[in-house]
Design an enzyme around this catalytic site. Structure first.
Site, PDB file in Angstrom:
ATOM      1  N   CYS A 122      -8.344 -10.697 -13.347  1.00  0.00           N
ATOM      2  CA  CYS A 122      -7.049 -11.071 -12.764  1.00  0.00           C
ATOM      3  C   CYS A 122      -6.039 -11.495 -13.828  1.00  0.00           C
ATOM      4  O   CYS A 122      -4.836 -11.518 -13.565  1.00  0.00           O
ATOM      5  CB  CYS A 122      -7.228 -12.208 -11.769  1.00  0.00           C
TER       6      CYS A 122
ATOM      7  N   ARG B 262       0.855  -1.186   0.000  1.00  0.00           N
ATOM      8  CA  ARG B 262       0.000   0.000   0.000  1.00  0.00           C
ATOM      9  C   ARG B 262       0.887   1.231   0.000  1.00  0.00           C
ATOM     10  O   ARG B 262       1.762   1.382   0.863  1.00  0.00           O
ATOM     11  CB  ARG B 262      -0.908   0.008   1.229  1.00  0.00           C
TER      12      ARG B 262
ATOM     13  N   CYS C 262      -6.222 -13.745  -0.030  1.00  0.00           N
ATOM     14  CA  CYS C 262      -5.229 -12.742  -0.403  1.00  0.00           C
ATOM     15  C   CYS C 262      -5.783 -11.343  -0.157  1.00  0.00           C
ATOM     16  O   CYS C 262      -6.991 -11.155  -0.022  1.00  0.00           O
ATOM     17  CB  CYS C 262      -4.814 -12.906  -1.869  1.00  0.00           C
TER      18      CYS C 262
END
Length: 376
Positions: free
Chosen positions: A80, A16, A198
């Site tokens: 994805c 992040r 995840c």
């Protein structure tokens, strides 16, 4: 058709980064890949960018920021598998002779929490008929029923991948977890615990593909994208909507068969694999669909130490998505970066000795599944 080689790779650590823009993340990965390939402006004839949440012309913004615009630039979205789809397009451009070298990159800044998608109408999401943890949990429950998978097996997958991730400086989570810790983590949706899922996050990855071989070049033996056949009640395309009584080939199974045929190898010829592990159950299902263990043999595969470093076929030596996190547009290309380092012998403490053939696999909304086979 010409041989396609990976001549440069670059990766921005996953995590992040509120202080960095999406463009900045992408630029870092692209710079690294171009430097690794030893090329600059004019060294590639087209670019392909995979992203899902990146917005309009995200790839163009990266090339503009780096002063590299002017070449054909295509932005690709395939859930994805976005980065894998971008790589497949780039490989085709090189193999066909339309370009001598191309730049392929993926980037993402994911919102926190559940991976939401405009693919599903609002009423479907409100009713739980979307790609929520509830869907992942139902899929895991079916695995437990059909493949002799236990709750402890699901936890073992998470333990393995987090242990592998300790040695990966690009992973978001670099801490080993115990079986007891995984089982004691919060129940998200039975049987999945928090540490079996995840984390959506941020990152970028880039690859240079070229027809010319290089001293450290890795060959793209196959890059295959397949979509779904309608009908599976727990398929990625229509969660909780479809038929249950038919055995329909999944996108992963179709992509894997085509990739093995194109590369001229089979599962037994692979030395390591990076595959989709959105949740612990998805890793086991991926192993079955890729033919790495018998169908419905996933539980036994886990209990026999399948995928561990030191086993015959290490799976997710990078730590997988469970340790790295998943920035959708970058995840497939990060697998290719990892496997390129492995085949070059440059993976450091997570190196698989003597690796010569490797497979990358992603699957997501659409449904889209991509299988890439690399060799040296």
């Amino acid at each position: 058709m010409r041989t396609v080689n990976v001549t440069g790779v670059g990766l921005r650590p996953f995590g992040r980064f509120p202080e960095l823009s999406l463009t900045a993340l992408g630029a870092e990965a692209v710079r690294a890949a171009l430097a690794d390939a030893g090329i600059g402006r004019g060294g590639f004839q087209a670019a392909f960018c995979g992203t899902v949440y990146g917005g309009v012309a995200a790839g163009h913004k990266v090339l503009t920021a780096l002063g590299l615009s002017g070449v054909p630039m295509v932005n690709v979205e395939a859930g994805c598998a976005s980065g894998g789809a971008a790589l497949a397009l780039g490989a085709t451009a090189v193999a066909s002779g339309r370009a001598d070298a191309v730049l392929v990159f993926g980037l993402e800044k994911m919102p926190r929490g559940m991976i939401r998608s405009s693919f599903f109408e609002p009423w479907r999401e409100e009713a739980g008929l979307a790609a929520t943890p509830a869907y992942f949990a139902l899929r895991a429950q079916r695995l437990m029923l059909e493949s002799d998978v236990t709750l402890e097996d699901l936890a073992r997958v998470s333990v393995k991948n987090h242990r592998h991730g300790v040695a990966n400086p690009y992973a978001m989570y670099r801490r080993a977890v115990s079986l007891e810790e995984v089982l004691a983590s919060a129940v998200v949706c039975e049987p999945l615990r928090l540490l079996m899922l995840c984390a959506p996050n941020e990152g970028a990855a880039a690859v240079v593909l070229a027809a010319r071989p290089a001293a450290r070049a890795v060959r793209v033996a196959a890059a295959v994208l397949r979509s779904h056949l309608a009908g599976s009640v727990l398929g990625e395309h229509t969660p909780l909507g479809g038929l249950t009584g038919e055995r329909i080939s999944t996108p992963t199974e179709m992509a894997a068969r085509a990739a093995y045929e194109e590369a001229g190898i089979g599962p037994a010829d692979l030395d390591l694999v990076e595959l989709q592990d959105t949740d612990a159950g998805r890793e086991i299902l991926s192993v079955e669909e890729l033919g790495l263990c018998p169908r419905h043999g996933g539980g036994r595969w886990v209990r026999d130490g399948g995928g561990e470093m030191g086993s015959r076929l290490p799976v997710n030596a990078s730590g997988g998505l469970l340790a790295k996190g998943e920035p959708l547009g970058a995840s497939a290309l990060a697998q290719v970066v990892e496997l390129t380092w492995q085949l070059r012998g440059e993976a450091g403490p997570r190196q698989v000795p003597g690796a010569r053939a490797a497979l990358a696999h992603t699957v997501g909304r659409g449904a889209n599944a991509c299988v890439v086979i690399l060799s040296r």
